[in-house]
Write an enzyme that holds these catalytic residues in place. Structure first.
Site, mmCIF file in Angstrom:
data_model
loop_
_atom_site.group_PDB
_atom_site.id
_atom_site.type_symbol
_atom_site.label_atom_id
_atom_site.label_comp_id
_atom_site.label_asym_id
_atom_site.label_seq_id
_atom_site.Cartn_x
_atom_site.Cartn_y
_atom_site.Cartn_z
ATOM 1 C CE1 TYR A 179 -1.253 -2.437 -9.416
ATOM 2 C CE2 TYR A 179 -0.840 -0.264 -10.366
ATOM 3 C CZ TYR A 179 -0.537 -1.248 -9.435
ATOM 4 O OH TYR A 179 0.474 -1.049 -8.525
ATOM 5 C CE LYS A 237 -1.494 -1.812 -4.784
ATOM 6 N NZ LYS A 237 -0.878 -2.971 -4.065
ATOM 7 C CB THR A 293 0.520 2.330 -6.622
ATOM 8 O OG1 THR A 293 0.808 3.117 -7.775
ATOM 9 C CG2 THR A 293 -0.928 1.893 -6.740
ATOM 10 C CG ASP A 294 2.445 7.202 -8.173
ATOM 11 O OD1 ASP A 294 2.172 6.073 -8.641
ATOM 12 O OD2 ASP A 294 3.293 7.958 -8.703
ATOM 13 C CD GLU A 295 0.229 3.175 -11.800
ATOM 14 O OE1 GLU A 295 -0.724 2.768 -12.476
ATOM 15 O OE2 GLU A 295 1.397 2.784 -11.961
HETATM 16 P P1 NAD Z 1 5.548 -7.807 -8.993
HETATM 17 O O1 NAD Z 1 4.463 -7.972 -9.991
HETATM 18 O O2 NAD Z 1 6.967 -7.829 -9.422
HETATM 19 O O3 NAD Z 1 5.400 -8.924 -7.841
HETATM 20 C C1 NAD Z 1 4.178 -9.256 -7.256
HETATM 21 C C2 NAD Z 1 4.381 -10.514 -6.419
HETATM 22 O O4 NAD Z 1 3.125 -10.871 -5.832
HETATM 23 C C3 NAD Z 1 4.839 -11.743 -7.232
HETATM 24 O O5 NAD Z 1 5.882 -12.414 -6.571
HETATM 25 C C4 NAD Z 1 3.591 -12.603 -7.315
HETATM 26 O O6 NAD Z 1 3.880 -14.003 -7.423
HETATM 27 C C5 NAD Z 1 2.916 -12.263 -5.992
HETATM 28 N N1 NAD Z 1 1.463 -12.522 -6.028
HETATM 29 C C6 NAD Z 1 0.587 -12.143 -6.983
HETATM 30 N N2 NAD Z 1 -0.647 -12.591 -6.677
HETATM 31 C C7 NAD Z 1 -0.549 -13.234 -5.487
HETATM 32 C C8 NAD Z 1 -1.477 -13.898 -4.629
HETATM 33 N N3 NAD Z 1 -2.785 -13.973 -4.950
HETATM 34 N N4 NAD Z 1 -1.023 -14.422 -3.482
HETATM 35 C C9 NAD Z 1 0.292 -14.365 -3.148
HETATM 36 N N5 NAD Z 1 1.227 -13.766 -3.921
HETATM 37 C C10 NAD Z 1 0.801 -13.202 -5.078
HETATM 38 O O7 NAD Z 1 5.172 -6.464 -8.235
HETATM 39 P P2 NAD Z 1 6.089 -5.289 -7.676
HETATM 40 O O8 NAD Z 1 6.400 -4.356 -8.768
HETATM 41 O O9 NAD Z 1 7.158 -5.878 -6.849
HETATM 42 O O10 NAD Z 1 5.040 -4.562 -6.724
HETATM 43 C C11 NAD Z 1 4.908 -4.915 -5.350
HETATM 44 C C12 NAD Z 1 3.875 -4.023 -4.701
HETATM 45 O O11 NAD Z 1 4.281 -2.655 -4.818
HETATM 46 C C13 NAD Z 1 2.493 -4.110 -5.344
HETATM 47 O O12 NAD Z 1 1.524 -4.077 -4.323
HETATM 48 C C14 NAD Z 1 2.410 -2.858 -6.201
HETATM 49 O O13 NAD Z 1 1.077 -2.432 -6.353
HETATM 50 C C15 NAD Z 1 3.249 -1.883 -5.406
HETATM 51 N N6 NAD Z 1 3.913 -0.814 -6.173
HETATM 52 C C16 NAD Z 1 4.712 -1.117 -7.234
HETATM 53 C C17 NAD Z 1 5.377 -0.095 -7.905
HETATM 54 C C18 NAD Z 1 6.314 -0.392 -9.060
HETATM 55 O O14 NAD Z 1 6.803 0.541 -9.686
HETATM 56 N N7 NAD Z 1 6.614 -1.638 -9.368
HETATM 57 C C19 NAD Z 1 5.213 1.235 -7.494
HETATM 58 C C20 NAD Z 1 4.375 1.517 -6.408
HETATM 59 C C21 NAD Z 1 3.741 0.470 -5.746
HETATM 60 P P1 TYD Z 2 4.840 0.806 -16.709
HETATM 61 O O1 TYD Z 2 6.245 0.398 -16.439
HETATM 62 O O2 TYD Z 2 3.886 -0.210 -17.230
HETATM 63 O O3 TYD Z 2 4.311 1.453 -15.350
HETATM 64 P P2 TYD Z 2 2.937 2.287 -15.062
HETATM 65 O O4 TYD Z 2 2.039 2.180 -16.226
HETATM 66 O O5 TYD Z 2 2.381 1.552 -13.879
HETATM 67 O O6 TYD Z 2 3.374 3.678 -14.765
HETATM 68 O O7 TYD Z 2 4.858 2.024 -17.722
HETATM 69 C C1 TYD Z 2 5.557 3.217 -17.455
HETATM 70 C C2 TYD Z 2 5.263 4.195 -18.566
HETATM 71 O O8 TYD Z 2 5.836 3.691 -19.768
HETATM 72 C C3 TYD Z 2 3.780 4.382 -18.843
HETATM 73 O O9 TYD Z 2 3.552 5.724 -19.216
HETATM 74 C C4 TYD Z 2 3.518 3.463 -20.020
HETATM 75 C C5 TYD Z 2 4.830 3.512 -20.788
HETATM 76 N N1 TYD Z 2 5.184 2.285 -21.535
HETATM 77 C C6 TYD Z 2 5.541 2.366 -22.873
HETATM 78 O O10 TYD Z 2 5.566 3.452 -23.471
HETATM 79 N N2 TYD Z 2 5.882 1.213 -23.525
HETATM 80 C C7 TYD Z 2 5.871 0.000 -22.900
HETATM 81 O O11 TYD Z 2 6.165 -1.035 -23.565
HETATM 82 C C8 TYD Z 2 5.504 -0.062 -21.523
HETATM 83 C C9 TYD Z 2 5.476 -1.386 -20.800
HETATM 84 C C10 TYD Z 2 5.183 1.112 -20.864
#
Ligand code: NAD
Ligand code: TYD
Length: 335
Positions: free
Chosen positions: A150, A154, A125-127
């Site tokens: 988090y 990562k 992630t970019d975070e």
């Molecule tokens: P999500 O939370 O929707 O899904 C995570 C999945 O992982 C779930 O199905 C969960 O059951 C499974 N999981 C959790 N712990 C586990 C374990 N110990 N063993 C096996 N499975 C397990 O997440 P997402 O938003 O789909 O993110 C997927 C990946 O992409 C993550 O690695 C996250 O860090 C990365 N990512 C997400 C975003 C975003 O905006 N959502 C952006 C950049 C990177």
């Molecule tokens: P989020 O979707 O949790 O992603 P991330 O924190 O990983 O970027 O949040 C996106 C942005 O929205 C972040 O600046 C936090 C803000 N946010 C709110 O203002 N209210 C909310 O209820 C949530 C979940 C996030």
């Protein structure tokens, strides 16, 4: 090609499973997912009988369970989507983030070495880069400065991948994407939370002053980038993925209300997230130049489509929000 997908029942993982099965007929997938509170097999119900797809319920940090999975299947590659992903949850309970995101990744890295996989893709992630001021962008050379448990977990996983490439000669790439949106996103994240709250005429909780900035990318554009990184990325390299699509949270929430035809009076400013990163912005020129990737979704269309998907799939998010999967989590997933 036979690929192990971890976390395939989550948001991005399930979109990736759909994307690959549709676009690449010569690929078969095994999805390993622990089905935590956000893992939902309903996301994959339309493909569950596809002969090219198999599901295994297991924890990636359970080395015995992973040994079985790797022994039974001859994988060419693994793509590690599995993670604990919500910053707010990591603030109240960091331990499980280390369990899955750090130790789980290490178990997979060991298995990839032991079973001679040709490619490991770590979905990061970019975070991991921390927070930006009003200007500037994250490049792949930006020093890691994670601010939440988090992002720290990562970043730790990314460092482990780097170490396995350098120490053991593992063939691996790391992708670092900005915030995703689209179908099947768990409604604890900003966009699906705001859409579903607005549909229920519930308050929309905006943290702090609402002026934090995120760089939004449609999940399908992320999936295409991961596919390119899997097939064409150079081992040991990092690829940033982002849409150059920066929005203040408040402006985005107002835009969603506008699409939904709901009043701005639903917006409620709440206490800020501790350590809240102010701004993320991605320079994705490396993946654009090296792997010929570019985003295809226009944000206005993507948001509208996501709102329509949410309206059409009301049963899905109502079940998710009612905590049905959370009680499942408590019963099934004890650590
Ligand atoms: P999500 O939370 O929707 O899904 C995570 C999945 O992982 C779930 O199905 C969960 O059951 C499974 N999981 C959790 N712990 C586990 C374990 N110990 N063993 C096996 N499975 C397990 O997440 P997402 O938003 O789909 O993110 C997927 C990946 O992409 C993550 O690695 C996250 O860090 C990365 N990512 C997400 C975003 C975003 O905006 N959502 C952006 C950049 C990177
Ligand atoms: P989020 O979707 O949790 O992603 P991330 O924190 O990983 O970027 O949040 C996106 C942005 O929205 C972040 O600046 C936090 C803000 N946010 C709110 O203002 N209210 C909310 O209820 C949530 C979940 C996030």
């Amino acid at each position: 090609m036979n690929i192990l997908i971890t976390g395939g029942a989550g948001f991005i993982g399930s979109n990736f499973v759909h994307f690959v099965l549709k676009a690449h007929s010569d690929v078969s997938l095994v999805n390993v997912d622990a089905l935590t509170y956000c893992g939902n097999l309903e996301n994959l119900s339309v493909i569950e009988d596809d002969p090219r797809y198999k599901f295994v319920k297991a924890d990636i940090a359970d080395s015995e369970a992973m040994e079985e999975v790797f022994k039974e299947n001859k994988f060419d590659a693994v793509i590690n989507f599995a993670a604990e992903t919500h910053v707010d949850r990591s603030i109240t309970g960091p331990a499980i983030f280390l369990h899955t995101n750090v130790f789980g990744t290490q178990v997979l890295l060991d298995m990839a070495m032991k079973y001679g996989l040709k490619r490991f893709v770590q979905i990061s992630t970019d975070e991991v880069y921390g927070s930006l001021p009003e200007t500037g962008v994250f490049t792949e050379e930006t020093p890691l400065a994670p601010n939440s448990p988090y992002s720290a977990s990562k970043a730790s996983a990314d460092m482990l991948v780097r170490a396995y490439v350098h120490t053991y000669g593992l063939n691996a790439v790391v992708t670092r994407c900005s915030n995703n949106y689209g179908p099947y996103q768990f409604p604890e994240k900003l966009i699906p939370l705001m859409i579903t709250n607005a549909l229920e005429d519930q308050p929309l909780p905006v943290y702090g002053d609402g002026m934090n900035v995120r760089d939004w990318l449609h999940v399908e554009d992320h999936c295409r980038a991961v596919w390119l990184a899997l097939n064409k990325g150079r081992s040991g390299e990092i690829y940033n993925i982002g849409g150059s699509n920066e929005w203040h949270n408040l402006a985005l929430v107002k835009e969603l209300l506008n699409i939904l035809g709901k009043p701005e009076s639903l917006i409620t400013f709440v206490k800020d997230r501790p350590g809240h990163d102010r701004r993320y912005a991605i320079d994705s020129s490396k993946i654009r130049n090296e792997l010929a990737w570019k985003p295809t979704f226009n944000f206005a269309d993507g948001l509208r489509q996501t709102v329509e998907w949410t309206i059409t799939n009301e049963n899905w998010w109502r079940r998710v929000k009612s905590g049905e999967y959370q009680s499942y989590y408590k019963e099934q997933y004890e650590l």
